[in-house]
Design an enzyme around this catalytic site. Structure first.
Site, PDB file in Angstrom:
ATOM      1  N   SER A 324     105.043-122.441  32.652  1.00 50.36           N
ATOM      2  CA  SER A 324     105.191-120.989  32.764  1.00 50.36           C
ATOM      3  C   SER A 324     106.356-120.520  31.915  1.00 50.36           C
ATOM      4  CB  SER A 324     105.419-120.605  34.225  1.00 50.36           C
ATOM      5  OG  SER A 324     105.892-119.276  34.329  1.00 50.36           O
ATOM      6  N   TYR A 351     109.562-121.695  41.642  1.00 52.21           N
ATOM      7  CA  TYR A 351     108.415-121.909  40.751  1.00 52.21           C
ATOM      8  C   TYR A 351     108.912-122.310  39.356  1.00 52.21           C
ATOM      9  CZ  TYR A 351     104.020-120.702  38.323  1.00 52.21           C
ATOM     10  OH  TYR A 351     102.866-120.729  37.574  1.00 52.21           O
ATOM     11  N   LYS A 355     108.493-125.864  37.163  1.00 57.90           N
ATOM     12  CA  LYS A 355     107.851-125.870  35.857  1.00 57.90           C
ATOM     13  C   LYS A 355     108.799-126.395  34.775  1.00 57.90           C
ATOM     14  CE  LYS A 355     103.764-124.129  36.902  1.00 57.90           C
ATOM     15  NZ  LYS A 355     102.527-124.924  36.763  1.00 57.90           N
ATOM     16  N   THR A 386      96.093-112.702  36.862  1.00 53.48           N
ATOM     17  CA  THR A 386      95.393-113.650  37.723  1.00 53.48           C
ATOM     18  C   THR A 386      95.635-113.289  39.184  1.00 53.48           C
ATOM     19  OG1 THR A 386      97.281-115.159  37.839  1.00 53.48           O
ATOM     20  CG2 THR A 386      95.743-115.466  35.989  1.00 53.48           C
TER      21      THR A 386
END
Length: 475
Positions: A324, A351, A355, A386
């Site tokens: 990401s 997150y 990543k 998304t």
């Protein structure tokens, strides 16, 4: 009636060339007149399959609806197209010609009365476009693209609005005119894809299924997996789709999945570690790990190492890790990765930390496996619209939805990495829009070697134990 005829010769087997041409959605890759193309009917391509192609002409642009009226693989396909201005019948014939394949193209146009009177003016332009289109097809099928060059520096130093804007839809649309066609035949390639039920994973699964790949899709819910398999088969006609059920947020289930795949023994050509989620609220898994770390780092670590014996020894094996752009904001902190406390928890930070760690793992595997024929690269999709973004970052979604990429645009670099021959010539890279990117946007986020060693120490206890099968004694 006006008839255009062209002949080319390509260095591809007739069957491969036929499959690429028969899917008329590929016209936007090689036909100089095609701007967009889509398949209107479900199922395998054959007589009755319909396509919609938006074409530019010397006098403007039209939407042409094509129908396959003859389909004889790998020798001949005939399509009839119609719009308000004309009808056209395209006949494409393929035949072996020494070491090459000869492709004869014929297009018969029947124009409306209005256009007939202007043929003396537009005729030369149409013939020129016809020649350019066939030259485009030749280039697409010869598929001799150079590998992208690595980024000049691991640190960009361009953490500006202009560089960040590359993550948006505008960035994709600026880059995509330079994309080469994807004509490689992957029908014999076995691809393992995680997180295929929505977003980038679903867009990737649909595209690879349409290309005829042999797919194993890892999905958490068995019923949802069955529905997805049925939908993909109905839409593409590709029956080579298998579902494996596993909750990749749980390490035991991830290891069990790897064991099942090893026991089956079917070689894997490409692994796409895509499964992911951003968790706004802090929580631990039933095994006691913070959810982001378990799903985004420990799971791909265990799965990739667990199936490595199925990748090793294959020709052109690939591992694709989906990361990401958010990781650009973080400097690796192994202490934070190992924390189970909810104090100061931030979902986006957790997150991005996971990543960032996966990107470092990607580089390490690329170095370690260089002599085993396995390339390992990462990609980030930019900002894509998304379900994960909508559900986990609702404020960000509201502010940026006008510039977000579609899931298909976000997934493009995943698909390119899986399909294109040139993507197999690079390893240890981070890619956006098919081009290597710097690993950091600021020197402040670059971890030191000690922190990298701490990451190795953190991950080592999760390395799966793979026992070689004992040979049976010969009696």
């Amino acid at each position: 009636m006006t008839t255009l005829r062209e002949t080319i010769r390509v260095s591809r087997p007739a069957a491969e060339a036929f499959n690429y041409i028969a899917d008329f959605t590929t016209t936007q890759e090689w036909d100089s007149t095609a701007r967009r193309a889509s398949k209107l009917t479900q199922g395998p391509i054959g007589v009755g399959t319909c396509f919609l192609v938006n074409c530019k002409l010397p006098v403007g642009a039209v939407d042409l609806e094509y129908t396959v009226i003859e389909h004889r693989p790998p020798e001949r396909i005939v399509l009839r197209g119609q719009c308000s201005l004309f009808t056209v019948e395209d006949t494409i014939t393929l035949a072996p010609d020494g070491a090459k394949t000869r492709i004869d193209y014929e297009a018969k146009f029947e124009f409306s009365p209005l256009l007939r009177r202007t043929m003396f003016a537009i005729g030369p332009g149409m013939r020129k476009m016809g020649r350019e289109s066939l030259e485009g097809l030749r280039a697409a099928l010869d598929d001799a693209q150079p590998a992208p060059k690595p980024a000049e520096s691991s640190v960009s130093g361009l953490a500006s609005m202009a560089s960040v804007a590359r993550f948006s839809r505008l960035g994709y649309r600026r880059a995509s005119p330079g994309f080469a066609p994807l004509s490689a035949d992957i029908r014999e390639r076995h691809i393992l894809l995680t997180g295929a039920t929505s977003g980038l994973g679903l867009a990737t699964a649909r595209d690879l299924a349409a290309r005829g790949a042999q797919l194993t899709l890892v999905i958490r819910d068995a019923e949802r997996g069955k529905r997805l398999r049925d939908e993909l088969i109905a839409d593409t006609g590709n029956p080579h789709i298998r579902i494996e059920v596993a909750d990749l947020g749980l390490l035991a289930e991830t290891e069990d999945l790897a064991k099942r795949l090893r026991k089956r023994g079917e070689p894997i050509d490409i692994l796409i570690n895509n499964a992911g989620a951003l968790f706004p609220e802090h929580a631990l898994t039933s095994e006691g790990y913070e959810r982001s770390v378990a799903l985004l780092l420990l799971s791909p670590w265990i799965l990739t190492l667990g199936i490595k014996p199925l990748l090793a020894g294959r020709s052109d094996s690939r591992v694709i890790n989906v990361v990401s752009g958010g990781m650009y904001t973080q400097r690796l902190s192994t202490q934070q990765l190992g924390s189970t406390s909810d104090e100061g928890y931030s979902g986006p930070v957790a997150y991005a930390q996971a990543k960032r760690a996966l990107m470092i793992v990607t580089q390490a595997w690329a170095r370690e496996w260089a002599d085993e024929g396995i390339t390992v690269n990462a990609m980030h999709p930019g900002w894509a619209d998304t379900p994960g973004v909508r559900d986990s970052l609702p404020r960000f979604h509201r502010l940026t939805r006008g510039i977000l990429r579609t899931p298909e645009e976000g997934a493009d670099t995943i698909i390119w990495q899986a399909v294109s021959p040139e993507a197999g010539e690079i390893s240890g890279q981070l890619l956006l829009d098919r081009q290597p990117q710097p690993f950091y946007l600021s020197g402040k986020t670059v971890e030191d070697e000690l922190e990298r060693q701490r990451l190795v120490q953190f991950l080592e206890p999760f390395r799966p134990v793979i026992r070689k099968a004992r040979k049976r004694a010969v009696k």
